[in-house]
Scaffold this motif. Structure first.
Motif, PDB file in Angstrom:
ATOM      1  N   TYR A 117       0.832  -1.219   0.000  1.00 51.77           N
ATOM      2  CA  TYR A 117       0.000   0.000   0.000  1.00 51.77           C
ATOM      3  C   TYR A 117       0.855   1.254   0.000  1.00 51.77           C
ATOM      4  O   TYR A 117       0.353   2.359   0.096  1.00 51.77           O
ATOM      5  N   TRP A 118       2.160   1.055  -0.087  1.00 52.03           N
ATOM      6  CA  TRP A 118       3.032   2.204  -0.303  1.00 52.03           C
ATOM      7  C   TRP A 118       4.058   1.756  -1.320  1.00 52.03           C
ATOM      8  O   TRP A 118       3.695   1.163  -2.328  1.00 52.03           O
ATOM      9  N   VAL A 119       5.329   1.998  -1.123  1.00 57.80           N
ATOM     10  CA  VAL A 119       6.300   1.488  -2.062  1.00 57.80           C
ATOM     11  C   VAL A 119       7.357   0.748  -1.273  1.00 57.80           C
ATOM     12  O   VAL A 119       7.450   0.881  -0.069  1.00 57.80           O
ATOM     13  N   SER A 120       8.132  -0.022  -1.973  1.00 58.90           N
ATOM     14  CA  SER A 120       9.286  -0.652  -1.374  1.00 58.90           C
ATOM     15  C   SER A 120      10.484   0.166  -1.807  1.00 58.90           C
ATOM     16  O   SER A 120      10.937   0.048  -2.936  1.00 58.90           O
ATOM     17  N   PRO A 121      10.988   1.021  -0.931  1.00 54.61           N
ATOM     18  CA  PRO A 121      12.093   1.875  -1.366  1.00 54.61           C
ATOM     19  C   PRO A 121      13.322   1.037  -1.698  1.00 54.61           C
ATOM     20  O   PRO A 121      13.502  -0.047  -1.140  1.00 54.61           O
ATOM     21  N   ALA A 122      14.132   1.549  -2.601  1.00 53.53           N
ATOM     22  CA  ALA A 122      15.396   0.894  -2.917  1.00 53.53           C
ATOM     23  C   ALA A 122      16.306   0.936  -1.694  1.00 53.53           C
ATOM     24  O   ALA A 122      16.197   1.827  -0.851  1.00 53.53           O
ATOM     25  N   MET A 123      17.202  -0.013  -1.596  1.00 60.04           N
ATOM     26  CA  MET A 123      18.181  -0.027  -0.511  1.00 60.04           C
ATOM     27  C   MET A 123      18.858   1.329  -0.358  1.00 60.04           C
ATOM     28  O   MET A 123      18.968   1.855   0.737  1.00 60.04           O
ATOM     29  N   SER A 124      19.299   1.841  -1.504  1.00 62.08           N
ATOM     30  CA  SER A 124      20.062   3.090  -1.436  1.00 62.08           C
ATOM     31  C   SER A 124      19.212   4.205  -0.826  1.00 62.08           C
ATOM     32  O   SER A 124      19.715   5.073  -0.128  1.00 62.08           O
ATOM     33  N   GLN A 125      17.938   4.166  -1.094  1.00 64.87           N
ATOM     34  CA  GLN A 125      17.096   5.212  -0.527  1.00 64.87           C
ATOM     35  C   GLN A 125      16.885   5.015   0.965  1.00 64.87           C
ATOM     36  O   GLN A 125      16.808   5.977   1.728  1.00 64.87           O
ATOM     37  N   ILE A 126      16.795   3.782   1.368  1.00 62.48           N
ATOM     38  CA  ILE A 126      16.652   3.522   2.793  1.00 62.48           C
ATOM     39  C   ILE A 126      17.861   4.076   3.545  1.00 62.48           C
ATOM     40  O   ILE A 126      17.720   4.763   4.561  1.00 62.48           O
TER      41      ILE A 126
END
Lengths: 183, 183
Positions: free
Chosen positions: A38-47
């Motif tokens: 229900y949202w997004v799965s952020p990329a590792m780099s963004q985390i």
DNA sequence: ACAGCCATGTAACTCGTTACATGATTAC
DNA sequence: GTAATCATGTAACGAGTTACATGGCTGT
């Protein structure tokens, strides 16, 4: 106090309010199994970059565990910032990027078989997504009662299951309406 | 041939396949009344820059009307590129950014009244969105039969109406499940 | 020993937004 | 005349992605 963050920042803070101290890597895994629905799965780099920002602002604190790995824990201020965000700002209307609907809109550009195949495939993908989410939901059983730690996550998971069911119903209905017409 | 475009580019091309030559401004209006429900409503500036790219690649052609305003028309090549995109590449699974669900997940951070108010507000916003979409749908009546120009758009609009209804049902059910608990 | 997972980051890039700027035409 | 709508763009910026790079640790 309440500086704005990208919503993904609040989402990460939220994941840190369920009791554990998590590494960036683990945070990604948690996001992959729940938030992605229900949202997004952020990329590792963004985390990692988002964690750096949260850490700069004192909303999370990094603690090195025995093996030297950084584990992140939400601070009191972080907790307060999320709470303020939830109570003081409106949630906003969902944004849907629905490529199946978008392509259906342009159905006159291809033959009906292509559109039908797309809808059938979507129904299958929905079934797969539903299975994944049902598995997550099953993992919450026993900790999902009001007052328990995973009550709200279970409400959200049930929401997602109902959403997938609804989408499958709508897609199948659209298929029926299409096959009422010619080939 | 089939260079990739951002999906919004294909979407704009799609809007140009319903027979009219449109200005950038009109394209924005069309996007606002239909595409926004299941894709996004691109900013004006993005429409113009996307049109420039499509024009560079020969997928649309600008023709100056009597008043000097540029009207865009899809070219044969543009039509072919969209068709190829639709038939050769998978649609992909919808991406949902659902702030209501995201906040519900973290319901343990606020009191139940805040969460309930959020859900009630969402139900109201859904009703408003449904009214808007129903109006669009009503405008298609008479041109929505199989084979007619707006058959597929009407299928999409009906999809959207069913989606809004489903969301409202789910939100109300969640409210009931919450008020089964204490205040 | 090698595969696979754990863990963390940088760099380049794209999409898309907001803010700003400009000017013509139309409605009241 | 002046407000709203039509029409078109530029500039700065932010969120988020992919590709790349590195290295430790774990199981077989």
């Amino acid at each position: 106090m309440g500086q704005d963050l990208p919503v993904t920042g609040y989402a990460l803070l939220g994941l840190l309010t369920f009791g554990d101290e998590l590494t960036g890597y683990e945070l990604k895994q948690r996001a992959d199994i729940t938030m992605r629905f229900y949202w997004v799965s952020p990329a590792m780099s963004q985390i990692y970059s988002e964690l750096a920002r949260l850490s700069d602002r004192g909303l999370v604190a990094a603690v090195a565990d025995d093996s030297g790995t950084s584990r992140y824990r939400i601070t009191d201020e972080g907790r307060e910032v999320v709470r303020e965000w939830m109570t003081e700002t409106p949630a906003g209307f969902p944004v849907l990027k629905h490529p199946v609907a978008l392509r259906l809109l342009m159905g006159h550009l291809t033959d009906a078989a292509t559109t039908r195949a797309m809808l059938e495939r979507y129904v299958e993908e929905l079934a797969a997504a539903r299975r994944d989410l049902a598995e997550v939901r099953a993992g919450l059983v026993g900790r999902d009662e009001p007052g328990q730690n995973f009550h709200h996550p279970s409400l959200v998971a049930d929401w997602g299951l109902a959403y997938f069911d609804s989408e499958a119903r709508i897609a199948r209905r659209t298929l029926r309406r299409m096959s009422a017409d010619g080939p």
